[in-house]
Design a protein around this motif. Sequence first.
Motif, PDB file in Angstrom:
ATOM      1  N   GLY A  99      12.737  57.203  -1.000  1.00 47.21           N
ATOM      2  CA  GLY A  99      13.260  58.260  -0.140  1.00 47.21           C
ATOM      3  C   GLY A  99      12.835  59.635  -0.622  1.00 47.21           C
ATOM      4  N   TRP A 100      13.100  60.629   0.221  1.00 45.46           N
ATOM      5  CA  TRP A 100      12.793  62.021  -0.100  1.00 45.46           C
ATOM      6  C   TRP A 100      14.057  62.702  -0.601  1.00 45.46           C
ATOM      7  N   TRP A 101      13.961  63.366  -1.748  1.00 44.67           N
ATOM      8  CA  TRP A 101      15.095  64.024  -2.387  1.00 44.67           C
ATOM      9  C   TRP A 101      14.794  65.507  -2.522  1.00 44.67           C
ATOM     10  N   VAL A 102      15.747  66.336  -2.130  1.00 48.59           N
ATOM     11  CA  VAL A 102      15.591  67.785  -2.232  1.00 48.59           C
ATOM     12  C   VAL A 102      15.847  68.196  -3.673  1.00 48.59           C
ATOM     13  N   GLY A 103      14.986  69.068  -4.173  1.00 47.91           N
ATOM     14  CA  GLY A 103      15.146  69.551  -5.547  1.00 47.91           C
ATOM     15  C   GLY A 103      14.596  70.944  -5.704  1.00 47.91           C
ATOM     16  N   LYS A 104      14.670  71.443  -6.919  1.00 45.84           N
ATOM     17  CA  LYS A 104      14.182  72.780  -7.241  1.00 45.84           C
ATOM     18  C   LYS A 104      13.345  72.692  -8.509  1.00 45.84           C
ATOM     19  N   ILE A 105      12.199  73.344  -8.502  1.00 46.66           N
ATOM     20  CA  ILE A 105      11.351  73.413  -9.695  1.00 46.66           C
ATOM     21  C   ILE A 105      12.072  74.298 -10.722  1.00 46.66           C
ATOM     22  N   THR A 106      12.261  73.752 -11.928  1.00 43.76           N
ATOM     23  CA  THR A 106      12.975  74.509 -12.953  1.00 43.76           C
ATOM     24  C   THR A 106      12.081  75.037 -14.069  1.00 43.76           C
ATOM     25  N   ALA A 107      10.898  74.437 -14.232  1.00 45.76           N
ATOM     26  CA  ALA A 107      10.009  74.886 -15.306  1.00 45.76           C
ATOM     27  C   ALA A 107       8.595  74.420 -14.995  1.00 45.76           C
ATOM     28  N   ARG A 108       7.647  75.033 -15.658  1.00 43.30           N
ATOM     29  CA  ARG A 108       6.241  74.602 -15.546  1.00 43.30           C
ATOM     30  C   ARG A 108       5.864  73.873 -16.803  1.00 43.30           C
ATOM     31  N   GLY A 109       4.937  72.957 -16.663  1.00 43.58           N
ATOM     32  CA  GLY A 109       4.460  72.231 -17.830  1.00 43.58           C
ATOM     33  C   GLY A 109       4.474  70.743 -17.598  1.00 43.58           C
ATOM     34  N   PHE A 110       3.984  69.997 -18.556  1.00 47.23           N
ATOM     35  CA  PHE A 110       3.944  68.556 -18.471  1.00 47.23           C
ATOM     36  C   PHE A 110       4.896  67.980 -19.500  1.00 47.23           C
ATOM     37  N   TYR A 111       5.570  66.919 -19.095  1.00 48.28           N
ATOM     38  CA  TYR A 111       6.540  66.300 -19.994  1.00 48.28           C
ATOM     39  C   TYR A 111       6.153  64.883 -20.307  1.00 48.28           C
TER      40      TYR A 111
END
Length: 99
Positions: free
Chosen positions: A87-99
Amino acid sequence: MGGFRAGDQVEVQIEEDGFRGSYYEATVVAPMENRGYYIEYKTLLTDDQKRLLREDVDETDIRPVPPEIKVSCFAPLDIVDAFDNDGWWVGKITARGFY
């Protein structure tokens, strides 16, 4: 009514616990007379896991499938829809970078 017809591809918002805020892809089977639609999900199955789940949904819980947009980067605080767990989930980008 929102103007959807049988065969239209849509996304349906689910407000049950564990699904709140998510949208699942579906096909309109038929418009209903009372502000809603009978739909068939593309990825959700019935309890016996033998066929695709069909149900009545209110027109306020249905939206057209958004157009595909090619995005090469996101910025912190961008609001996004992410595809996860069918499914599609609404979210917000909190930081840049790779984890």
